[in-house]
Motif scaffolding. Structure first.
Motif, PDB file in Angstrom:
ATOM      1  N   LEU A 236      -0.855   7.762   3.821  1.00  0.00           N
ATOM      2  CA  LEU A 236       0.025   6.691   4.284  1.00  0.00           C
ATOM      3  C   LEU A 236       0.645   7.036   5.631  1.00  0.00           C
ATOM      4  CD1 LEU A 236       1.117   3.944   3.235  1.00  0.00           C
ATOM      5  CD2 LEU A 236       3.046   5.189   2.290  1.00  0.00           C
ATOM      6  N   LYS A 237       0.988   8.305   5.772  1.00  0.00           N
ATOM      7  CA  LYS A 237       1.633   8.782   6.999  1.00  0.00           C
ATOM      8  C   LYS A 237       0.718   8.664   8.223  1.00  0.00           C
ATOM      9  CE  LYS A 237       4.762  12.589   8.141  1.00  0.00           C
ATOM     10  NZ  LYS A 237       5.185  13.941   7.750  1.00  0.00           N
ATOM     11  N   GLN A 238      -0.596   8.729   7.981  1.00  0.00           N
ATOM     12  CA  GLN A 238      -1.563   8.715   9.085  1.00  0.00           C
ATOM     13  C   GLN A 238      -1.993   7.308   9.499  1.00  0.00           C
ATOM     14  OE1 GLN A 238      -4.872  11.245   7.878  1.00  0.00           O
ATOM     15  NE2 GLN A 238      -3.447  12.648   6.896  1.00  0.00           N
ATOM     16  N   LEU A 239      -1.720   6.323   8.655  1.00  0.00           N
ATOM     17  CA  LEU A 239      -2.192   4.967   8.941  1.00  0.00           C
ATOM     18  C   LEU A 239      -1.452   4.342  10.128  1.00  0.00           C
ATOM     19  CD1 LEU A 239      -2.421   3.527   5.312  1.00  0.00           C
ATOM     20  CD2 LEU A 239      -4.302   4.352   6.720  1.00  0.00           C
ATOM     21  N   PRO A 240      -2.164   3.566  10.965  1.00  0.00           N
ATOM     22  CA  PRO A 240      -1.519   2.918  12.131  1.00  0.00           C
ATOM     23  C   PRO A 240      -0.783   1.648  11.729  1.00  0.00           C
ATOM     24  CG  PRO A 240      -3.842   2.386  12.103  1.00  0.00           C
ATOM     25  CD  PRO A 240      -3.612   3.283  10.923  1.00  0.00           C
ATOM     26  N   ILE A 241       0.230   1.802  10.874  1.00  0.00           N
ATOM     27  CA  ILE A 241       0.937   0.616  10.375  1.00  0.00           C
ATOM     28  C   ILE A 241       2.396   0.608  10.835  1.00  0.00           C
ATOM     29  CG2 ILE A 241      -0.558   0.291   8.368  1.00  0.00           C
ATOM     30  CD1 ILE A 241       1.558   1.720   6.661  1.00  0.00           C
ATOM     31  N   ASN A 242       2.951  -0.604  10.898  1.00  0.00           N
ATOM     32  CA  ASN A 242       4.362  -0.787  11.255  1.00  0.00           C
ATOM     33  C   ASN A 242       5.200  -1.193  10.051  1.00  0.00           C
ATOM     34  OD1 ASN A 242       2.455  -2.056  13.490  1.00  0.00           O
ATOM     35  ND2 ASN A 242       4.176  -1.116  14.559  1.00  0.00           N
ATOM     36  N   THR A 243       4.518  -1.859   9.091  1.00  0.00           N
ATOM     37  CA  THR A 243       5.245  -2.529   8.013  1.00  0.00           C
ATOM     38  C   THR A 243       4.640  -2.218   6.652  1.00  0.00           C
ATOM     39  OG1 THR A 243       5.758  -4.344   9.535  1.00  0.00           O
ATOM     40  CG2 THR A 243       6.018  -4.791   7.183  1.00  0.00           C
ATOM     41  N   LEU A 244       5.516  -2.065   5.666  1.00  0.00           N
ATOM     42  CA  LEU A 244       5.111  -1.848   4.279  1.00  0.00           C
ATOM     43  C   LEU A 244       5.583  -3.057   3.479  1.00  0.00           C
ATOM     44  CD1 LEU A 244       3.759   0.677   2.980  1.00  0.00           C
ATOM     45  CD2 LEU A 244       6.036   1.367   2.223  1.00  0.00           C
ATOM     46  N   LYS A 245       4.651  -3.788   2.864  1.00  0.00           N
ATOM     47  CA  LYS A 245       5.017  -4.935   2.035  1.00  0.00           C
ATOM     48  C   LYS A 245       4.885  -4.544   0.570  1.00  0.00           C
ATOM     49  CE  LYS A 245       4.704  -9.188   3.082  1.00  0.00           C
ATOM     50  NZ  LYS A 245       4.200 -10.567   3.228  1.00  0.00           N
ATOM     51  N   ILE A 246       6.005  -4.528  -0.136  1.00  0.00           N
ATOM     52  CA  ILE A 246       5.998  -4.098  -1.535  1.00  0.00           C
ATOM     53  C   ILE A 246       5.442  -5.214  -2.415  1.00  0.00           C
ATOM     54  CG2 ILE A 246       7.404  -3.238  -3.440  1.00  0.00           C
ATOM     55  CD1 ILE A 246       9.468  -2.326  -1.369  1.00  0.00           C
ATOM     56  N   ASP A 247       4.466  -4.851  -3.246  1.00  0.00           N
ATOM     57  CA  ASP A 247       3.826  -5.825  -4.121  1.00  0.00           C
ATOM     58  C   ASP A 247       4.842  -6.466  -5.078  1.00  0.00           C
ATOM     59  OD1 ASP A 247       1.286  -7.008  -5.174  1.00  0.00           O
ATOM     60  OD2 ASP A 247       2.016  -6.056  -6.999  1.00  0.00           O
ATOM     61  N   LYS A 248       4.619  -7.753  -5.367  1.00  0.00           N
ATOM     62  CA  LYS A 248       5.535  -8.528  -6.204  1.00  0.00           C
ATOM     63  C   LYS A 248       5.741  -7.910  -7.591  1.00  0.00           C
ATOM     64  CE  LYS A 248       6.263 -13.231  -7.953  1.00  0.00           C
ATOM     65  NZ  LYS A 248       6.621 -12.828  -9.323  1.00  0.00           N
ATOM     66  N   SER A 249       4.737  -7.223  -8.114  1.00  0.00           N
ATOM     67  CA  SER A 249       4.860  -6.637  -9.459  1.00  0.00           C
ATOM     68  C   SER A 249       6.020  -5.641  -9.525  1.00  0.00           C
ATOM     69  CB  SER A 249       3.556  -5.947  -9.866  1.00  0.00           C
ATOM     70  OG  SER A 249       3.222  -4.916  -8.954  1.00  0.00           O
ATOM     71  N   PHE A 250       6.287  -4.946  -8.406  1.00  0.00           N
ATOM     72  CA  PHE A 250       7.398  -3.999  -8.376  1.00  0.00           C
ATOM     73  C   PHE A 250       8.743  -4.724  -8.267  1.00  0.00           C
ATOM     74  CE2 PHE A 250       3.828  -1.371  -7.079  1.00  0.00           C
ATOM     75  CZ  PHE A 250       4.016  -0.245  -7.860  1.00  0.00           C
ATOM     76  N   ILE A 251       8.725  -5.872  -7.595  1.00  0.00           N
ATOM     77  CA  ILE A 251       9.959  -6.668  -7.494  1.00  0.00           C
ATOM     78  C   ILE A 251      10.293  -7.256  -8.865  1.00  0.00           C
ATOM     79  CG2 ILE A 251      11.127  -8.539  -6.257  1.00  0.00           C
ATOM     80  CD1 ILE A 251      10.149  -6.079  -4.537  1.00  0.00           C
ATOM     81  N   ASP A 252       9.254  -7.686  -9.581  1.00  0.00           N
ATOM     82  CA  ASP A 252       9.462  -8.240 -10.932  1.00  0.00           C
ATOM     83  C   ASP A 252      10.098  -7.205 -11.858  1.00  0.00           C
ATOM     84  OD1 ASP A 252       8.369 -10.624 -10.148  1.00  0.00           O
ATOM     85  OD2 ASP A 252       6.383 -10.218 -10.983  1.00  0.00           O
ATOM     86  N   SER A 253       9.774  -5.927 -11.660  1.00  0.00           N
ATOM     87  CA  SER A 253      10.290  -4.881 -12.555  1.00  0.00           C
ATOM     88  C   SER A 253      11.800  -4.704 -12.418  1.00  0.00           C
ATOM     89  CB  SER A 253       9.593  -3.548 -12.272  1.00  0.00           C
ATOM     90  OG  SER A 253      10.077  -2.971 -11.068  1.00  0.00           O
ATOM     91  N   ILE A 254      12.371  -5.202 -11.323  1.00  0.00           N
ATOM     92  CA  ILE A 254      13.834  -5.106 -11.120  1.00  0.00           C
ATOM     93  C   ILE A 254      14.568  -5.966 -12.149  1.00  0.00           C
ATOM     94  CG2 ILE A 254      15.715  -5.547  -9.476  1.00  0.00           C
ATOM     95  CD1 ILE A 254      13.653  -5.042  -7.216  1.00  0.00           C
TER      96      ILE A 254
END
Length: 256
Positions: A171-189
């Motif tokens: 993950l640290k090596q990927l050329p990304i700016n943004t992490l979008k958390i999958d809805k399944s993890f939001i549902d667990s809240i």
């Protein structure tokens, strides 16, 4: 039978102007303002009616029709963003989902650059969303293109994070700016033990890596408070707004 029917109509959908785009707002948690929109493809066919993206996107990829369709989405989403910038919302970002088949095109970076130049849009206002599973499976093939896009200023978002099981070192090596958390993890809240939810750890990982963290699928106040407490940067979901047609999105901005 349904699959064959969808494929048959999909082949003429572009010519028949059957596709349209809805826009779901992304909210900046620091000020409650709309910071951008995610462009979401929709399809209305005379015979089939409204067809769910869950049903037709996979078929569009299998038949490679996703390539011209994806280019159409990119062009139209950027055109709408240009309109919004002209109305004075100059800081808004447009997020567009990209298929692996689009990324595999030799001239994909050129297509993105030409689109941005044609609409006179700053590259930093475009964010391309790539699912974590695609990134993990195909990074060797598309990594150089993603790096080139990031170099010209285009933002890269890792979508559906948590489903693709990427290692933290990778993950640290990927050329990304943004992490979008999958809805399944939001549902667990929603659970009784929401304070023990792994979602907070995912937000923390994103923050530690210096990424912008977006939670998608936020549907209630409890989830919002939890994400606020864990310093998640942005949220999107039905709590704020369902995906909207252009005119409704403009009205929402005016009222925001």
């Amino acid at each position: 039978k349904e699959r064959m029917l969808i494929e048959k109509h999909l082949r003429t959908a572009m010519k028949g102007n059957e596709f349209f785009i809805y826009y779901q707002p992304q909210i900046d948690m620091s000020n409650g303002k709309i910071s951008g929109f995610e462009a979401l493809l929709r399809w209305n066919n005379k015979e089939l009616g409204f067809v769910s993206p869950v049903k037709f996107i996979g078929i569009a990829e299998e038949t490679h029709l996703i390539v011209p369709i994806g280019e159409w989405v990119l062009k139209n989403a950027c055109s709408f963003l240009k309109q919004l910038h002209k109305r004075g919302y100059s800081d808004l970002i447009m997020a567009v989902n990209v298929s692996i088949l689009q990324l595999m095109q030799e001239d994909f970076v050129d297509i993105v650059q030409r689109t941005l130049e044609a609409e006179k849009i700053d590259p930093k206002c475009l964010e391309l969303e790539i699912t974590e599973s695609v990134m993990m499976e195909s990074y060797q093939a598309v990594g150089d293109k993603l790096k080139r896009l990031k170099m010209i200023g285009v933002k890269i978002a890792l979508d559906d994070f948590g489903q693709g099981y990427s290692s933290l070192s990778y993950l640290k090596q990927l050329p990304i700016n943004t992490l979008k958390i999958d809805k399944s993890f939001i549902d667990s809240i929603d659970s009784e033990n929401c304070n023990d939810s792994i979602t907070g750890t995912i937000v923390m990982i994103g923050l530690k890596l210096g990424l912008t963290v977006i939670a998608e699928g936020v549907e209630n106040q409890e989830q919002l408070e939890y994400l606020k407490k864990h310093k998640c940067h942005k949220v999107q979901g039905f709590l704020f707004s369902k995906p909207l047609p252009e005119e409704a999105a403009v009205n929402l901005l005016a009222n925001n």
